[in-house]
Design a protein around this motif. Structure first.
Motif, mmCIF file in Angstrom:
data_model
loop_
_atom_site.group_PDB
_atom_site.id
_atom_site.type_symbol
_atom_site.label_atom_id
_atom_site.label_comp_id
_atom_site.label_asym_id
_atom_site.label_seq_id
_atom_site.Cartn_x
_atom_site.Cartn_y
_atom_site.Cartn_z
ATOM 1 N N ALA A 4 53.688 -95.662 69.447
ATOM 2 C CA ALA A 4 55.017 -95.957 69.211
ATOM 3 C C ALA A 4 54.930 -95.643 67.399
ATOM 4 O O ALA A 4 54.144 -96.043 66.835
ATOM 5 C CB ALA A 4 55.627 -96.780 69.559
ATOM 6 N N ALA A 5 56.384 -95.608 67.024
ATOM 7 C CA ALA A 5 56.648 -95.608 65.759
ATOM 8 C C ALA A 5 56.443 -97.082 65.073
ATOM 9 O O ALA A 5 56.470 -98.034 66.048
ATOM 10 C CB ALA A 5 58.106 -95.267 65.542
ATOM 11 N N GLU A 6 56.162 -96.915 63.873
ATOM 12 C CA GLU A 6 55.851 -98.297 63.186
ATOM 13 C C GLU A 6 57.110 -99.061 63.434
ATOM 14 O O GLU A 6 58.285 -98.907 63.157
ATOM 15 C CB GLU A 6 55.527 -98.088 61.831
ATOM 16 C CG GLU A 6 54.915 -99.321 60.908
ATOM 17 C CD GLU A 6 54.408 -99.020 59.503
ATOM 18 O OE1 GLU A 6 54.742 -100.049 58.752
ATOM 19 O OE2 GLU A 6 54.616 -97.754 59.047
ATOM 20 N N GLY A 7 56.774 -100.586 63.506
ATOM 21 C CA GLY A 7 58.023 -101.602 63.505
ATOM 22 C C GLY A 7 58.181 -101.857 64.952
ATOM 23 O O GLY A 7 58.705 -102.922 65.250
ATOM 24 N N ILE A 8 57.541 -101.370 66.064
ATOM 25 C CA ILE A 8 57.223 -101.909 67.366
ATOM 26 C C ILE A 8 56.200 -102.736 67.638
ATOM 27 O O ILE A 8 55.139 -102.419 67.373
ATOM 28 C CB ILE A 8 57.494 -100.613 68.473
ATOM 29 C CG1 ILE A 8 58.506 -99.742 68.203
ATOM 30 C CG2 ILE A 8 57.234 -101.329 69.622
ATOM 31 C CD1 ILE A 8 59.889 -100.630 68.584
ATOM 32 N N LYS A 9 56.404 -104.036 67.897
ATOM 33 C CA LYS A 9 55.219 -104.890 68.102
ATOM 34 C C LYS A 9 55.191 -105.364 69.451
ATOM 35 O O LYS A 9 55.920 -105.774 70.096
ATOM 36 C CB LYS A 9 55.808 -106.360 67.028
ATOM 37 C CG LYS A 9 54.698 -107.297 67.393
ATOM 38 C CD LYS A 9 54.800 -108.498 66.285
ATOM 39 C CE LYS A 9 56.143 -109.140 66.774
ATOM 40 N NZ LYS A 9 56.540 -110.141 65.835
ATOM 41 N N THR A 10 53.802 -104.846 69.766
ATOM 42 C CA THR A 10 53.243 -105.155 71.221
ATOM 43 C C THR A 10 52.685 -106.251 71.352
ATOM 44 O O THR A 10 52.406 -106.913 70.288
ATOM 45 C CB THR A 10 52.550 -103.863 71.665
ATOM 46 O OG1 THR A 10 51.550 -103.930 71.315
ATOM 47 C CG2 THR A 10 53.268 -102.708 71.417
ATOM 48 N N PHE A 11 52.393 -106.641 72.652
ATOM 49 C CA PHE A 11 51.241 -107.828 72.906
ATOM 50 C C PHE A 11 50.193 -107.613 71.953
ATOM 51 O O PHE A 11 49.599 -108.952 71.163
ATOM 52 C CB PHE A 11 50.997 -107.719 74.210
ATOM 53 C CG PHE A 11 49.893 -108.750 74.657
ATOM 54 C CD1 PHE A 11 49.894 -110.023 74.704
ATOM 55 C CD2 PHE A 11 48.357 -108.135 74.548
ATOM 56 C CE1 PHE A 11 48.704 -111.035 74.982
ATOM 57 C CE2 PHE A 11 47.441 -109.147 75.064
ATOM 58 C CZ PHE A 11 47.619 -110.466 74.953
ATOM 59 N N PHE A 12 49.718 -106.389 71.704
ATOM 60 C CA PHE A 12 48.392 -106.259 71.089
ATOM 61 C C PHE A 12 48.733 -106.370 69.415
ATOM 62 O O PHE A 12 47.663 -106.610 68.859
ATOM 63 C CB PHE A 12 47.828 -104.933 71.229
ATOM 64 C CG PHE A 12 47.579 -104.921 72.677
ATOM 65 C CD1 PHE A 12 46.373 -105.255 73.276
ATOM 66 C CD2 PHE A 12 48.406 -103.988 73.599
ATOM 67 C CE1 PHE A 12 46.322 -105.076 74.650
ATOM 68 C CE2 PHE A 12 48.178 -103.608 74.720
ATOM 69 C CZ PHE A 12 46.983 -104.302 75.309
ATOM 70 N N ASP A 13 49.831 -106.706 69.201
ATOM 71 C CA ASP A 13 50.214 -106.561 67.505
ATOM 72 C C ASP A 13 50.630 -108.329 67.317
ATOM 73 O O ASP A 13 50.639 -108.485 66.172
ATOM 74 C CB ASP A 13 51.241 -105.865 67.351
ATOM 75 C CG ASP A 13 51.043 -104.455 67.395
ATOM 76 O OD1 ASP A 13 49.926 -103.889 66.994
ATOM 77 O OD2 ASP A 13 51.991 -103.753 68.133
ATOM 78 N N LEU A 14 50.514 -109.247 68.214
ATOM 79 C CA LEU A 14 50.893 -110.491 67.991
ATOM 80 C C LEU A 14 49.948 -111.189 67.040
ATOM 81 O O LEU A 14 48.613 -111.033 67.090
ATOM 82 C CB LEU A 14 50.955 -111.504 69.198
ATOM 83 C CG LEU A 14 52.080 -111.111 70.024
ATOM 84 C CD1 LEU A 14 51.951 -111.788 71.686
ATOM 85 C CD2 LEU A 14 53.250 -111.210 69.707
ATOM 86 N N ASP A 15 50.503 -111.914 66.051
ATOM 87 C CA ASP A 15 49.831 -112.580 64.868
ATOM 88 C C ASP A 15 49.229 -113.951 65.402
ATOM 89 O O ASP A 15 50.039 -114.775 65.653
ATOM 90 C CB ASP A 15 50.573 -112.731 63.690
ATOM 91 C CG ASP A 15 49.967 -113.251 62.468
ATOM 92 O OD1 ASP A 15 48.841 -113.789 62.899
ATOM 93 O OD2 ASP A 15 50.255 -112.940 61.491
ATOM 94 N N PRO A 16 47.778 -114.318 65.558
ATOM 95 C CA PRO A 16 47.380 -115.372 65.922
ATOM 96 C C PRO A 16 47.969 -116.522 65.047
ATOM 97 O O PRO A 16 48.089 -117.612 65.615
ATOM 98 C CB PRO A 16 45.806 -115.164 66.020
ATOM 99 C CG PRO A 16 45.526 -113.816 65.953
ATOM 100 C CD PRO A 16 46.674 -113.009 65.207
ATOM 101 N N GLU A 17 48.008 -116.508 63.945
ATOM 102 C CA GLU A 17 48.667 -117.345 63.040
ATOM 103 C C GLU A 17 49.878 -117.974 63.488
ATOM 104 O O GLU A 17 50.472 -118.829 63.425
ATOM 105 C CB GLU A 17 48.669 -116.977 61.628
ATOM 106 C CG GLU A 17 47.087 -117.274 61.101
ATOM 107 C CD GLU A 17 46.354 -118.494 61.351
ATOM 108 O OE1 GLU A 17 47.160 -119.336 60.827
ATOM 109 O OE2 GLU A 17 45.197 -118.455 61.775
#
Length: 279
Positions: A113-126
């Motif tokens: 998808a286009a940039e800006g869509i945050k999926t589960f795989f993009d979650l920031d561990p911090e």
């Protein structure tokens, strides 16, 4: 049975927030001396000043619930001015955008998808760590510092703040839902661990309360409901959002001798949301 708290010293973390402010005022109205702790001392002072203006006794204390030394300094100030802690409300908590997904469901095309869509795989561990620390460690550390006052004394209570997310995890916010589930489990563990010492441990599990923190998620600029707000109300049998005052009856019951044989419970205050299957 009486909710009277005369002579009790109550400590509430996150006391400058909307919900915790109402809790602090309710405790003071029942005769408790209230220590309002908040990372932003000016917010705590506003609440303490409101209590004292109504004839109650309260102090404001700037405090970081994630720093032991800050908590110890707050404990010293509370003990000196109000006496040993009888009631601890672990009210500090919250969510963070870095622990939140953009959409409710992952679809096959989302990975491209286009940039800006945050999926589960993009979650920031911090970001996720921040949410767990704020909610769980931010309840554990104050308990370690203030509950020592309670050991061996009668009528002492700890109230944690869980969430109906702990019963039914919400879409988009896995970190917050998981952290609040941890609080529910921790409440039960503490209740057993402290059962021989005279300390009772219980938790409130608020549902959806319309506050400044979530107003833009639930309502539009014109006051109408967002899609998420409509979904929530359609799954809330009582068909409304909670108000801060909806918490006070259960809070006072759990803090007082009216619930002397109650420990280890997590009470949903959610208009029936956690009970509704959707059909």
């Amino acid at each position: 049975m009486s909710f009277n708290l005369d002579g009790k010293t109550a400590v509430i973390t996150g006391g400058g927030g909307v919900l915790c402010r109402t809790m602090a005022l309710a405790l003071a109205a029942q005769g408790a001396k209230v220590a309002v702790l908040d990372l932003k001392e000016e917010l705590a002072r506003q609440v303490a000043d409101e209590i004292t203006a109504k004839g109650g006794k309260a102090i404001a204390v700037g405090c970081n619930v994630l720093e032991v030394e800050s908590l110890r300094a707050a404990h010293w100030k509370v003990a000196e001015q109000l006496g040993p802690c009888d009631i601890l409300i672990n009210g500090a908590g919250g969510n963070h955008p870095k622990g939140t997904t953009s959409n409710t469901h992952l679809l096959p095309g989302d990975l491209e998808a286009a940039e800006g869509i945050k999926t589960f795989f993009d979650l920031d561990p911090e970001g996720i760590k921040f949410v767990f620390d704020l909610n769980f460690i931010g309840s554990l550390l104050p308990t370690q510092v203030f509950a020592k006052d309670m050991v061996g004394r009668e009528g002492c209570s700890i109230i944690n703040i869980s969430s109906m997310n702990a019963f039914r995890p919400l879409t988009k916010i896995p970190a917050y839902s998981g952290a609040k589930a941890a609080i529910s489990n921790f409440t039960q563990w503490l209740a057993v661990h402290f059962a021989k010492t005279g300390i009772r441990v219980n938790a409130l599990a608020p549902g959806f309360f319309l506050t400044e923190q979530n107003r833009t998620l639930l309502t539009n600029a014109d006051g109408s409901l967002t899609d998420r707000g409509n979904t929530i109300l359609s799954h809330t049998p009582m068909s409304r959002f909670g108000t801060p005052d909806d918490l006070t009856g259960t809070l006072l019951w759990l803090c007082s001798d009216a619930s002397a044989f109650v420990t280890g419970v997590v009470v949903p205050i959610d208009g029936g949301f956690s009970a509704f299957s959707g059909v």
